[in-house]
Write an enzyme that holds these catalytic residues in place. Structure first.
Site, short mmCIF file in Angstrom:
data_model
loop_
_atom_site.label_atom_id
_atom_site.label_comp_id
_atom_site.label_asym_id
_atom_site.label_seq_id
_atom_site.Cartn_x
_atom_site.Cartn_y
_atom_site.Cartn_z
CE LYS A 39 22.39 -59.67 85.61
NZ LYS A 39 21.04 -59.33 86.11
NE ARG A 108 21.07 -58.33 91.19
CZ ARG A 108 20.58 -57.11 90.94
NH1 ARG A 108 20.03 -56.86 89.77
NH2 ARG A 108 20.66 -56.15 91.84
N GLY A 117 15.38 -56.40 81.61
CA GLY A 117 14.03 -56.23 82.11
C GLY A 117 13.04 -57.28 81.69
CG MET A 119 13.78 -63.59 81.67
SD MET A 119 14.94 -64.94 81.40
CE MET A 119 16.47 -64.04 81.26
NE ARG A 352 24.42 -54.78 80.19
CZ ARG A 352 23.20 -54.78 80.66
NH1 ARG A 352 22.60 -55.90 80.97
NH2 ARG A 352 22.53 -53.66 80.83
CG HIS A 468 5.12 -53.85 43.27
ND1 HIS A 468 5.02 -52.47 43.22
CD2 HIS A 468 5.71 -54.22 42.12
CE1 HIS A 468 5.52 -52.04 42.08
NE2 HIS A 468 5.95 -53.09 41.39
NE ARG A 593 15.16 -55.81 38.83
CZ ARG A 593 15.34 -55.34 40.06
NH1 ARG A 593 14.84 -55.99 41.08
NH2 ARG A 593 16.01 -54.23 40.28
NE ARG A 648 14.33 -61.46 35.53
CZ ARG A 648 13.76 -61.18 36.70
NH1 ARG A 648 13.99 -61.96 37.75
NH2 ARG A 648 12.98 -60.14 36.83
CD GLU A 780 13.30 -67.73 38.37
OE1 GLU A 780 12.88 -66.80 39.08
OE2 GLU A 780 13.59 -67.58 37.16
CB SER A 799 21.80 -65.96 38.70
OG SER A 799 21.52 -64.94 39.64
N GLY A 801 17.61 -67.36 41.99
CA GLY A 801 16.54 -66.38 42.22
C GLY A 801 15.81 -66.77 43.49
CB THR A 802 16.83 -66.57 47.04
OG1 THR A 802 17.14 -65.17 47.04
CG2 THR A 802 18.10 -67.38 46.86
CG ASP A 804 9.94 -66.17 41.47
OD1 ASP A 804 9.07 -65.66 42.18
OD2 ASP A 804 10.10 -65.87 40.27
CB CYS A 867 20.14 -62.03 41.17
SG CYS A 867 19.00 -63.18 40.37
CE1 TYR A 887 25.92 -62.76 40.65
CE2 TYR A 887 27.51 -64.28 39.70
CZ TYR A 887 26.26 -63.68 39.69
OH TYR A 887 25.34 -64.02 38.72
#
Length: 915
Positions: A39, A108, A117, A119, A352, A468, A593, A648, A780, A799, A801-802, A804, A867, A887
């Site tokens: 502001k 303000r 709204g 603060m 703004r 799941h 998979r 895999r 992983e 690859s 496996g984020t 696990d 992946c 990738y």
């Protein structure tokens, strides 16, 4: 130090030599949002543009940080405020709160990011028992003066002194009732005088002190109240929801008051330079005569369309239109404007860059390119993947009548309508008969896959965004609401009880909104998404009948694809998903998979494999599975011809392919009671007990299965190699990559690789076909990441496996923790967002970065991808670009989002390089 440069301040210091804590509106600019808040920075920018802004000054966010850290304002702040207040008084020709000609100011909040709204604000600072008379004389309107005074006491009492706001509202209602009127504006001057007396008594009783008559005391207390409001409950909750950092602090803007409630030639309004809903150019906004801004918000009277201002006050209207054009050309974006007209004089109170719908964001970005205000690179930064995702999913008609009966976690966006069914068998059966169904379960498991595929959407009473049901639903593009705990699901009686006692029987229509988590009784009309039709090739950009939104999306996506470095692949397990992914722009499959191929009709073969007592029995089961697996891969290679397909090998614990231990135990017990035991059930139960693990996600799975179950992985490798040879002999271009899961040490990979290389050589010799099958691994486990340099000696690609990797780094069981304590962690600010939604850069991300670096030091041509679910998360895509992956891979429906964010990441890094 230049006043237009942001100073660096150690926030913990109570007094910092030479630091400037207060800026006049003439001193700042729009680029100082970190220091002056959004502001304050924009008020300064408008002042510098010569627009009519009431004079004032801004106390910086750094002053707020000092106050919040030490509990005291910076020592220099009072003197700085006094100097700027004196300059303001001189400019206005009035003194704060003086009896005969009072200056009034507003105090303000104004953080870097808009927090509407959340603060505190206090208006009419400077009014007292003496100055109210001067204001009445100054304005020539006694009623206006007393109304302004009662507003100050009410707002100050609630905001600064912590008085319950309902006490003021109740007193106001009593005053209106005594006068037999319904709106505030019908109260006369005498009524408002009495109300002021009543309000002061409320303050005295509740706050234990008199309402302050000293105007400077009012202002100082209001400034502290705004600082304190940064850590108010609603502000903290909003920041958590919007993922705004908690350490920014707020600026405070002290602005001379202008009044829109001085008669019919005064008023207040809000304007937009374009329609924030559609993006179309025109006159958009609302105006209310003889009112202050709070009256518009409170809805005391109905506003009129902004276009009506032309008839009411053409001079102010024409000036406003000119200012709006100036602001849009200057900010090069849609601007949101607040203004007041005081007796024919237009004042700009705020501007703004305006919030907008997802559709408007894409339209406006391309419109501004066409107008020459921004280039394509900037247009790409004006939109984001979250907005694109909103545009892709079908949605309920917002104008339809609905009966909401519950709400859960918005797990997978979309709008789905169907008959409630309570098991997968019924879902498949009814779906094949042409019925649309919603699969309702307490929670889903792999056995429900067929039903999930058949259903329009999935509703569970348990689980979270990474349960799941949620993960599989997102992968399939299915609408899903999880964790709707207020719904009592009874699968045995095939019914669901909703709050209020209403029972939903199997076959009753329900509607679920995966974007909001809301559950409705009956059928809510669904509006389809033209953007999905475009991605699937059913609507063509540039055609005469093409949707304007589709055209805008097409243009921005085309530019993103030209700019991005990251390739985008799909997580797809069958030819149908692969073809859909290719239509959505996938450049291959990053994760197939194979365990999903072992369900359904093949489950019996897998059971035989598990139950095999001899090598001959096991080999017979593998022999029967081989041609089925081969056909799976033939179809995949055909669908993705010419593009890489990463397959895999079997990953989950074998017990997942066996019946539930409880159900099987009951079945066996009943059979034994009837003295009619089933031999196969007995063997199955023994196998279930044998394979049962306390923590199966850390047990016998992945590469461990391939090493312990002879022939399992070699059968899969042979199926891949034979399918690739068949496709190649048919003049196709199969590009298979074999991925070994859950490797923790290079020795595991070396053993499996040696066996795989032997099988591939055998297939090459048997078919006379040269095969180039890359062999790599998933990273992983923390140990795999930490020894990536060694593992790269045997791997041609990694690859990550984020999913696990996040579980093992954090020590979380993904299916359990969201339901048990994630909500508390999010509320307490331990998480800004679930680490399963957006990658934890500091922990998991550090391992990814280190593994990528170590892997390429060993093997410079090592291909790197991801992946896990994070591959389609917008923020995570930027991280993977920065780390240097080749990738990302995600579910088919998230491919456009990943493509867009990969383009945005590339252009952002270009901008950083240029700077």
């Amino acid at each position: 130090m230049s006043e237009n440069k942001e100073p660096h301040v150690a926030a913990q210091a109570n007094s910092v030599e030479g630091v400037k804590f207060v800026y006049d509106f003439t001193e700042g600019n729009k680029d100082l949002k970190d220091l002056l808040g959004g502001k304050g920075a924009n008020l300064a920018e408008m002042t510098n543009l010569g627009l009519p802004v009431p004079p004032g000054f801004t106390i910086t966010t750094e002053a707020c940080k000092v106050y919040l850290d030490s509990g005291e304002e910076p020592a220099a702040l009072r003197d700085e405020v006094s100097a700027h207040l004196s300059a303001l008084e001189q400019k206005m020709g009035k003194k704060l709160g003086q009896a005969d000609n009072p200056l009034l100011v507003s105090v303000r909040s104004g953080a870097k990011f808009s927090m509407p709204g959340m603060m505190d604000t206090v208006l009419n600072i400077g009014l007292s028992d003496k100055s109210v008379q001067g204001l009445a004389k100054q304005a020539g309107d006694e009623r206006f003066a007393w109304d302004s005074y009662r507003r100050l006491i009410q707002m100050f009492g609630k905001t600064v002194l912590g008085v319950d706001g309902d006490l003021f509202e109740d007193a106001l209602d009593k005053a209106k009732a005594a006068k037999q009127v319904t709106v505030d504006t019908e109260l006369e001057s005498a009524d408002l005088k009495k109300l002021v007396t009543t309000f002061k008594k409320i303050v005295k009783k509740e706050a234990g002190r008199d309402f302050p008559q000293d105007p400077r005391e009012q202002m100082d207390l209001a400034i502290k109240a705004v600082f304190d409001s940064w850590n108010g409950d609603r502000a903290k909750l909003y920041r958590r929801q919007e993922r705004i950092p908690h350490d920014l602090g707020t600026a405070v803007n002290v602005c001379s008051m202008v009044f829109g409630n001085l008669g019919p030639d005064s008023g207040t309004g809000v304007a937009f330079t374009r329609d924030p809903a559609s993006g179309h150019q025109g006159v958009y906004g609302d105006y209310l005569q003889n009112a202050q801004g709070e009256d518009v918000v409170a809805g005391i009277r109905n506003t009129v369309p902004l276009a009506e201002l032309e008839r009411i006050d053409k001079k102010s209207y024409d000036q406003l239109m000119q200012i709006m054009e100036t602001l849009e050309n200057h900010y090069k974006d849609l601007c949101d404007i607040e203004f007041t007209i005081e007796r024919g004089q237009l004042w700009m109170l705020q501007t703004r860059v305006g919030k907008r719908t997802a559709g408007a964001a894409f339209r406006i970005a391309t419109q501004l390119v066409d107008q020459g205000l921004i280039d394509e690179t900037e247009a790409l930064q004006r939109v984001n993947g979250a907005q694109l995702a909103q545009l892709m999913f079908p949605r309920f008609d917002e104008h339809a009548k609905t009966e909401q009966v519950g709400r859960g976690i918005a797990a997978s966006p979309g709008a789905a309508v169907g008959k409630a069914v309570f098991d997968s068998y019924t879902a498949v059966k009814w779906s094949r008969s042409g019925e649309k169904v919603i699969l309702v379960r307490r929670e889903t498991n792999p056995d429900d896959l067929d039903g999930m595929i058949a259903a329009e959407g999935i509703l569970t009473s348990r689980g979270g965004k990474t349960s799941h049901a949620a993960v599989v639903a997102r992968g399939m593009g299915k609408t899903c609401v999880c964790g709707a705990e207020e719904l009592e699901v009874d699968t045995k009686r095939r019914r669901m009880t909703v709050p209020g006692g209403h029972v939903v029987e199997e076959g009753d229509l329900i509607s679920i909104d995966g974007s909001t988590g809301k559950v409705y009784l009956g059928e809510v009309p669904v509006v389809p998404s033209p953007v999905v039709e475009y991605f699937e090739g059913r609507m063509h950009a540039g055609a005469d009948d093409a949707d304007e939104l589709v055209e805008a999306v097409h243009r921005i996506m085309a530019f993103a694809d030209r700019k991005r470095r990251l390739r985008v692949r799909a997580n797809a397990d069958n030819a149908e998903d692969a073809l859909r992914a290719r239509r959505f722009g996938a450049q291959g499959i990053g994760l197939c998979r194979t365990e999903h191929m072992f369900l359904g009709d093949r489950r019996e073969l897998v059971e035989r494999l598990i139950l095999a007592d001899t090598d001959a029995e096991r080999e017979e089961s593998l022999k029967q599975l081989l041609p089925l697996q081969k056909q799976d891969f033939v179809e995949l290679f055909e669908a993705m011809d010419g593009l890489p397909v990463t397959i895999r090998l079997l990953d989950p614990p074998l017990h997942e392919f066996l019946p539930d231990i409880t159900e099987l135990s009951v079945r066996v017990a009943l059979a034994e009671a009837r003295k009619d035991p089933h031999e196969n059930d007995l063997r199955l139960l023994q196998a279930v007990h044998r394979l049962h693990e306390q923590n199966p996600m850390l047990g016998l799975r992945g590469v461990r299965l391939g090493l312990v179950i002879p022939g399992l992985f070699t059968m899969q490798v042979r199926a891949i190699a034979e399918a690739a040879a068949e496709r190649k002999n048919a003049k196709g271009d199969p590009r298979a990559e074999i991925m070994i899961p859950l490797v923790g040490t290079v020795q595991e990979l070396e053993i499996v690789r040696e066996e795989a290389d032997q099988v591939i050589a055998e297939v090459q010799e048997a078919t006379g076909t040269e095969l180039k099958l890359a062999i790599g691994t998933m990273i992983e486990l923390p140990r795999a990441a930490l020894t990536a340099g060694q593992i790269a000696e045997a791997a041609e690609f990694f690859s990550f496996g984020t999913n696990d990797l996040t579980q093992t780094v954090w020590g979380f069981s993904r299916d359990d923790v969201e339901a048990s304590f994630f909500t508390a962690y999010l509320e307490k600010g331990i998480f800004g967002v679930s680490p399963f939604e957006t990658i934890d850069k500091d922990g998991v991300g550090s391992l990814v970065r280190a593994a990528a670096k170590a892997g390429r030091e060993t093997r410079p041509d090592l291909k790197l991808g991801v992946c896990g679910e994070h591959g389609g998360d917008p923020e995570s895509v930027h991280f993977f670009h920065e780390v240097g992956l080749d990738y990302v891979s995600c579910s088919p429906f998230r491919i456009p989002v990943a493509r867009l964010e990969a383009g945005r990441a590339a252009t952002q890094s270009e901008g950083s390089d240029h700077r």
